[in-house]
Design a protein around this motif. Structure first.
Motif, short mmCIF file in Angstrom:
data_model
loop_
_atom_site.label_atom_id
_atom_site.label_comp_id
_atom_site.label_asym_id
_atom_site.label_seq_id
_atom_site.Cartn_x
_atom_site.Cartn_y
_atom_site.Cartn_z
N THR A 113 0.86 -1.12 0.00
CA THR A 113 -0.01 0.23 -0.18
C THR A 113 0.90 1.21 0.12
OG1 THR A 113 -1.52 -1.25 1.26
CG2 THR A 113 -1.80 1.21 1.16
N ILE A 114 0.63 2.15 -0.78
CA ILE A 114 1.09 3.47 -0.69
C ILE A 114 0.37 4.38 -0.11
CG2 ILE A 114 2.38 5.48 -2.26
CD1 ILE A 114 3.00 3.21 -4.17
N PRO A 115 0.88 5.18 0.76
CA PRO A 115 -0.07 6.10 1.60
C PRO A 115 -0.46 7.36 1.02
CG PRO A 115 2.18 6.31 2.42
CD PRO A 115 2.18 5.32 1.52
N ALA A 116 -1.53 7.79 1.33
CA ALA A 116 -2.17 9.33 0.72
C ALA A 116 -0.74 10.36 0.64
CB ALA A 116 -3.35 9.48 1.50
N GLY A 117 -0.79 11.00 -0.43
CA GLY A 117 0.18 11.77 -0.71
C GLY A 117 1.60 11.31 -1.27
N GLY A 118 1.46 10.11 -1.34
CA GLY A 118 2.98 9.35 -1.49
C GLY A 118 2.93 8.86 -2.95
N GLU A 119 4.13 8.39 -3.34
CA GLU A 119 4.25 8.09 -4.53
C GLU A 119 5.18 6.68 -4.71
OE1 GLU A 119 7.09 10.36 -7.23
OE2 GLU A 119 6.63 11.99 -5.65
N GLY A 120 5.00 6.20 -5.84
CA GLY A 120 6.00 5.01 -5.80
C GLY A 120 5.50 3.69 -6.67
N VAL A 121 5.86 2.36 -6.58
CA VAL A 121 5.53 1.50 -7.68
C VAL A 121 4.65 0.49 -6.82
CG1 VAL A 121 6.36 -0.25 -9.20
CG2 VAL A 121 7.42 1.80 -9.06
N LEU A 122 3.52 -0.08 -7.30
CA LEU A 122 2.86 -1.27 -6.68
C LEU A 122 2.81 -2.27 -7.50
CD1 LEU A 122 -0.46 0.91 -5.96
CD2 LEU A 122 0.96 -0.11 -4.13
N HIS A 123 3.21 -3.45 -6.76
CA HIS A 123 3.21 -4.79 -7.38
C HIS A 123 2.08 -5.76 -7.02
CE1 HIS A 123 7.45 -3.13 -7.29
NE2 HIS A 123 7.49 -3.78 -8.43
N LEU A 124 1.77 -6.67 -7.80
CA LEU A 124 0.64 -7.63 -7.56
C LEU A 124 1.21 -8.88 -8.51
CD1 LEU A 124 -1.57 -8.86 -6.16
CD2 LEU A 124 -2.89 -7.55 -7.87
N ASN A 125 1.24 -10.08 -7.91
CA ASN A 125 1.55 -11.42 -8.55
C ASN A 125 0.17 -12.36 -8.27
OD1 ASN A 125 4.29 -10.63 -9.35
ND2 ASN A 125 4.82 -11.73 -7.36
N TYR A 126 0.01 -13.09 -9.36
CA TYR A 126 -1.20 -13.79 -9.48
C TYR A 126 -1.32 -14.81 -10.46
CZ TYR A 126 -6.12 -15.20 -11.13
OH TYR A 126 -6.98 -15.94 -11.27
N THR A 127 -1.51 -16.21 -9.92
CA THR A 127 -1.44 -17.25 -10.68
C THR A 127 -2.81 -17.96 -10.67
OG1 THR A 127 0.83 -17.90 -10.28
CG2 THR A 127 -0.51 -19.52 -11.12
N PRO A 128 -3.56 -17.88 -11.85
CA PRO A 128 -5.04 -18.62 -11.76
C PRO A 128 -5.10 -19.89 -11.65
CG PRO A 128 -4.37 -17.50 -13.80
CD PRO A 128 -3.35 -17.13 -12.98
N LYS A 129 -6.15 -20.62 -11.01
CA LYS A 129 -6.11 -21.94 -10.97
C LYS A 129 -7.16 -22.34 -11.92
CE LYS A 129 -6.25 -21.50 -5.75
NZ LYS A 129 -6.89 -21.92 -4.68
N GLN A 130 -7.70 -21.63 -12.67
CA GLN A 130 -8.46 -22.03 -13.72
C GLN A 130 -8.38 -20.90 -15.06
OE1 GLN A 130 -12.17 -22.40 -11.64
NE2 GLN A 130 -13.05 -21.64 -13.41
N ASP A 131 -8.86 -21.55 -16.24
CA ASP A 131 -8.93 -20.30 -17.12
C ASP A 131 -9.92 -19.46 -17.00
OD1 ASP A 131 -6.71 -21.63 -18.48
OD2 ASP A 131 -7.92 -22.73 -20.16
N GLY A 132 -9.91 -18.24 -17.34
CA GLY A 132 -10.83 -17.33 -17.19
C GLY A 132 -10.42 -16.10 -17.51
N PHE A 133 -10.94 -15.00 -16.76
CA PHE A 133 -10.79 -13.55 -16.92
C PHE A 133 -10.29 -12.75 -15.72
CE2 PHE A 133 -13.66 -15.35 -20.19
CZ PHE A 133 -13.16 -14.74 -21.52
N PHE A 134 -9.58 -11.68 -16.03
CA PHE A 134 -9.46 -11.11 -14.84
C PHE A 134 -9.37 -9.50 -15.09
CE2 PHE A 134 -5.09 -12.06 -16.31
CZ PHE A 134 -4.45 -10.92 -16.34
N GLN A 135 -9.71 -8.73 -14.14
CA GLN A 135 -9.61 -7.19 -14.37
C GLN A 135 -8.83 -6.54 -13.21
OE1 GLN A 135 -13.70 -6.20 -13.96
NE2 GLN A 135 -14.12 -6.53 -16.12
N TRP A 136 -7.88 -5.62 -13.67
CA TRP A 136 -7.10 -4.87 -12.62
C TRP A 136 -7.59 -3.44 -12.44
CZ3 TRP A 136 -3.68 -0.80 -12.77
CH2 TRP A 136 -3.16 -0.88 -13.96
N SER A 137 -7.34 -2.91 -11.13
CA SER A 137 -7.78 -1.72 -10.89
C SER A 137 -6.74 -1.00 -9.91
CB SER A 137 -8.90 -1.89 -10.07
OG SER A 137 -10.02 -2.39 -11.02
N ILE A 138 -6.53 0.04 -9.69
CA ILE A 138 -6.03 0.92 -8.60
C ILE A 138 -7.21 0.91 -7.65
CG2 ILE A 138 -5.22 3.15 -8.07
CD1 ILE A 138 -3.87 3.33 -10.79
N MET A 139 -7.04 0.82 -6.36
CA MET A 139 -7.88 0.64 -5.54
C MET A 139 -7.84 1.52 -4.26
SD MET A 139 -9.51 -2.96 -4.17
CE MET A 139 -10.66 -3.10 -2.49
#
Length: 205
Positions: A113-139
């Motif tokens: 998490t980057i705090p309010a007023g901050g800046e930097g690089v956010l990371h996320l890794n994900y390995t799906p268990k089945q075929d499908g779709f995904f959507q990613w968001s800034i949250m």
């Protein structure tokens, strides 16, 4: 030639090799050279409209800003990272996962998490268990309107790769030709590059 000139020359070569124009830390350079065979030197960015210029995100109705959706293959590791700044609230990355009929399965939040007023690089890794779709968001952690800026969004198969706007990997012939030119330019140093760079880990050029 000074150490600074030598490092800048090396970094320029690695930038050319990997398809990025951003400043690279020694960690970035080591990752690129040590992983070159794994993701074809220049890994394709699955986010086709990604930019290295900051883009404004403003939402007034909910706590997320969807930025990408695409197909997900079972058992494939995906790496997502994006540079953000001017955050109005504590911010993280989120991936929403769906099956092949677009039925909701789960939501996955990044651990950073980057705090309010901050800046930097956010990371996320994900390995799906089945075929499908995904959507990613800034949250936002709280249900607040989003105000922030982002750039250099990178989504790729495999481990973390440096940002590139490229959506097409090199062919085998292109890769062989590019690596041959690189090795000739460096006089064979490319094979030993990671071990050469490790003692000065942390600097950037």
């Amino acid at each position: 030639m000074s150490l600074n000139e030598t490092m800048t020359g090396l970094m320029n070569t690695i930038r050319t090799m990997s398809g990025t124009t951003d400043k690279l830390s020694v960690d970035d350079a080591t990752r690129i050279t040590s992983s070159a065979g794994q993701w074809g030197v220049r890994v394709p960015n699955l986010i086709s409209d990604s930019s290295n210029e900051y883009q404004l995100v403003q939402e007034t109705t909910n706590n997320t800003k969807q930025l990408y959706s695409g197909a997900a293959k079972a058992g494939i590791k995906y790496s997502l990272h994006v540079t953000v700044k001017d955050l109005s609230y504590d911010t993280l990355l989120n991936i929403g996962v769906y099956d092949q009929n677009w039925t909701w399965l789960e939501g996955i939040n990044g651990t950073e998490t980057i705090p309010a007023g901050g800046e930097g690089v956010l990371h996320l890794n994900y390995t799906p268990k089945q075929d499908g779709f995904f959507q990613w968001s800034i949250m936002q952690r709280d249900s607040k309107a989003i105000n922030c800026q982002y750039k250099c969004a990178m989504l790729n198969e495999g481990d973390y790769a440096p940002y590139t706007s490229s959506t097409t990997p090199y062919t085998v012939d292109e890769l062989a030709n590019r690596l041959e030119k690189l090795e000739n330019k460096l006089g064979g140093v490319v094979k030993a590059l990671p071990s050469v760079l490790l003692p000065v880990r942390g600097c950037a050029a």
